[in-house]
Design a protein around this motif. Structure first.
Motif, short mmCIF file in Angstrom:
data_model
loop_
_atom_site.label_atom_id
_atom_site.label_comp_id
_atom_site.label_asym_id
_atom_site.label_seq_id
_atom_site.Cartn_x
_atom_site.Cartn_y
_atom_site.Cartn_z
N VAL A 214 21.38 41.81 31.65
CA VAL A 214 22.51 42.23 32.50
C VAL A 214 23.77 41.46 32.13
CG1 VAL A 214 23.41 42.14 34.86
CG2 VAL A 214 21.11 43.02 34.43
N ASN A 215 23.62 40.25 31.65
CA ASN A 215 24.77 39.38 31.40
C ASN A 215 25.72 39.92 30.34
OD1 ASN A 215 25.97 36.74 29.89
ND2 ASN A 215 25.74 36.41 32.10
N GLY A 216 25.22 40.72 29.40
CA GLY A 216 26.10 41.25 28.37
C GLY A 216 25.35 41.62 27.11
N HIS A 217 26.07 42.27 26.18
CA HIS A 217 25.46 42.78 24.96
C HIS A 217 24.84 41.65 24.11
CE1 HIS A 217 24.79 45.34 21.48
NE2 HIS A 217 25.40 44.44 20.73
N THR A 218 25.57 40.55 23.97
CA THR A 218 25.07 39.45 23.13
C THR A 218 23.76 38.89 23.67
OG1 THR A 218 27.31 38.85 22.44
CG2 THR A 218 25.59 37.18 22.18
N GLN A 219 23.74 38.64 24.98
CA GLN A 219 22.52 38.11 25.59
C GLN A 219 21.39 39.14 25.56
OE1 GLN A 219 21.95 34.99 26.48
NE2 GLN A 219 24.02 34.48 25.81
N ALA A 220 21.74 40.40 25.67
CA ALA A 220 20.72 41.46 25.61
C ALA A 220 20.06 41.48 24.24
CB ALA A 220 21.36 42.81 25.92
N GLN A 221 20.85 41.34 23.19
CA GLN A 221 20.28 41.34 21.84
C GLN A 221 19.42 40.10 21.60
OE1 GLN A 221 20.41 43.92 19.66
NE2 GLN A 221 21.41 44.99 21.36
N ARG A 222 19.85 38.99 22.12
CA ARG A 222 19.05 37.77 21.98
C ARG A 222 17.72 37.90 22.72
NH1 ARG A 222 22.75 32.42 22.76
NH2 ARG A 222 20.78 31.49 22.06
N MET A 223 17.78 38.50 23.90
CA MET A 223 16.55 38.68 24.66
C MET A 223 15.62 39.67 23.98
SD MET A 223 14.68 37.69 27.04
CE MET A 223 15.93 36.45 27.39
N LEU A 224 16.20 40.68 23.36
CA LEU A 224 15.39 41.65 22.63
C LEU A 224 14.64 40.97 21.49
CD1 LEU A 224 14.82 44.75 22.52
CD2 LEU A 224 16.61 44.90 20.79
N LYS A 225 15.31 40.09 20.79
CA LYS A 225 14.67 39.37 19.68
C LYS A 225 13.57 38.45 20.19
CE LYS A 225 15.62 36.72 15.49
NZ LYS A 225 14.35 35.97 15.60
N ILE A 226 13.82 37.78 21.30
CA ILE A 226 12.79 36.91 21.88
C ILE A 226 11.55 37.72 22.24
CG2 ILE A 226 12.21 35.52 23.92
CD1 ILE A 226 15.11 34.49 23.86
N ALA A 227 11.77 38.87 22.85
CA ALA A 227 10.65 39.73 23.24
C ALA A 227 9.88 40.22 22.02
CB ALA A 227 11.15 40.91 24.07
N GLU A 228 10.60 40.56 20.98
CA GLU A 228 9.94 41.02 19.75
C GLU A 228 9.15 39.88 19.10
OE1 GLU A 228 12.99 44.57 18.28
OE2 GLU A 228 13.33 42.50 17.65
N ASP A 229 9.76 38.69 19.04
CA ASP A 229 9.10 37.55 18.39
C ASP A 229 7.85 37.11 19.14
OD1 ASP A 229 11.07 37.57 16.47
OD2 ASP A 229 12.18 35.86 17.31
N THR A 230 7.83 37.29 20.44
CA THR A 230 6.68 36.86 21.25
C THR A 230 5.70 38.00 21.53
OG1 THR A 230 7.98 37.24 23.27
CG2 THR A 230 7.95 35.00 22.38
N GLY A 231 6.00 39.19 21.00
CA GLY A 231 5.11 40.33 21.22
C GLY A 231 5.16 40.89 22.62
N ARG A 232 6.30 40.75 23.31
CA ARG A 232 6.41 41.22 24.68
C ARG A 232 7.52 42.27 24.84
NH1 ARG A 232 1.61 40.29 26.20
NH2 ARG A 232 0.95 38.29 25.33
N LEU A 233 7.73 43.04 23.80
CA LEU A 233 8.79 44.05 23.85
C LEU A 233 8.51 45.10 24.91
CD1 LEU A 233 11.42 45.13 22.69
CD2 LEU A 233 10.08 46.38 20.97
N ASN A 234 7.28 45.57 24.99
CA ASN A 234 6.94 46.58 25.99
C ASN A 234 7.19 46.08 27.41
OD1 ASN A 234 6.16 48.48 24.08
ND2 ASN A 234 4.00 47.88 24.13
N GLU A 235 6.79 44.84 27.67
CA GLU A 235 7.01 44.27 29.00
C GLU A 235 8.50 44.21 29.33
OE1 GLU A 235 2.96 42.93 27.79
OE2 GLU A 235 4.91 43.11 26.81
N LEU A 236 9.31 43.81 28.33
CA LEU A 236 10.76 43.75 28.57
C LEU A 236 11.33 45.14 28.83
CD1 LEU A 236 13.50 42.25 28.54
CD2 LEU A 236 13.58 42.67 26.08
N CYS A 237 11.02 46.07 27.98
CA CYS A 237 11.60 47.41 28.11
C CYS A 237 11.19 48.07 29.42
CB CYS A 237 11.18 48.28 26.92
SG CYS A 237 11.83 47.70 25.33
N ASN A 238 9.95 47.87 29.81
CA ASN A 238 9.46 48.50 31.04
C ASN A 238 10.13 47.97 32.29
OD1 ASN A 238 7.70 50.09 29.57
ND2 ASN A 238 5.96 48.70 29.83
#
Length: 254
Positions: A214-238
């Protein structure tokens, strides 16, 4: 007359000595507050000098940490030793436990071998030292969420999933609800430790991740990478919802 006068001499001498003693006592009594003030001023001057030197040393340690953060790599042995010495000096010189300085000491320890994998035997000593420094820091400054988050992170690196880990996670979440760095780090810790978390902790992790997006595009992209690196992309997107995914242009979630 002579005899009478000679008999009075001891009495007069006693009276003179008593009078002199009274005057001396009065003089000492009058000077005592000034002496106490001088001693207090000297003590304050010494304490102030120590605090000033401690502040300079802590600033030096922070400068090293800033350089390491920009580089994103473990410091050289020489650089780490200098930073560690400065951080130690700051804490030893300060007259009381200082939460900021103890937190900084913990960060120096955390950076020493931060590239080592979780539970790496070679990094145990520095990570335990970081954990202990953070513990001392939250004892001195219990309201600062960043130190609680760092304490939880140090326990993740040690793979210590216990009550103190749970408490640190909860304190950071409660005390830093809209602090960008706290939410990002809590999400990373939670995603990394996902199998060890209970349902409440998982929900808090997802909320921290959502706040970051919610904080912004930059933080969203960083969070997306964290989710991908930890294998939790589905949990984040859902947990984000279609509108937020579209707003932040998170193509990986579509």
């Amino acid at each position: 007359m002579t005899t009478h006068q000679s008999l009075d001499r001891p009495t007069r001498r006693k009276r003179q000595r008593a009078h002199a003693d009274t005057e001396n006592a009065t003089a000492i009594t009058q000077k005592l507050p000034m002496l106490l003030m001088l001693l207090l001023a000297l003590a304050l001057l010494i304490a102030g000098g120590r605090m000033s030197v401690a502040g300079i040393a802590s600033y030096q340690a922070e400068a090293f940490i800033g350089t390491w953060e920009q580089a994103g790599s473990e410091p050289s042995a020489r650089a780490w030793q200098v930073a560690h010495g400065a951080a130690q000096r700051a804490n030893s010189l300060y007259p009381v436990a200082n939460g900021e300085y103890l937190d900084r000491l913990g960060r120096v320890y955390s950076w020493q071998q931060f590239r080592q994998p979780y539970a790496a035997p070679a990094a145990q000593e520095s990570r335990r030292a970081a954990r202990d420094a953070y513990r001392a820091a939250v004892a001195a400054r219990p309201t600062w969420p960043y130190t609680w988050e760092r304490l939880a992170h140090s326990k993740l690196y040690l793979q210590e999933f216990d009550d103190p880990f749970d408490h640190a996670m909860a304190q950071a979440f409660q005390r830093g609800p809209w602090r960008i760095g706290v939410n990002r780090e809590l999400a990373e810790i939670g995603f990394s430790a996902w199998p060890q978390l209970n349902p409440e902790q998982r929900q808090a992790t997802l909320e921290s991740a959502r706040r970051s997006v919610v904080n912004g595009h930059t933080q969203a992209q960083r969070m997306l990478k964290i989710a991908e690196d930890t294998g939790r992309l589905n949990e984040l997107c859902n947990t984000l919802g279609a509108e937020l995914i579209t707003t932040r242009k998170l193509a990986a979630c579509t």
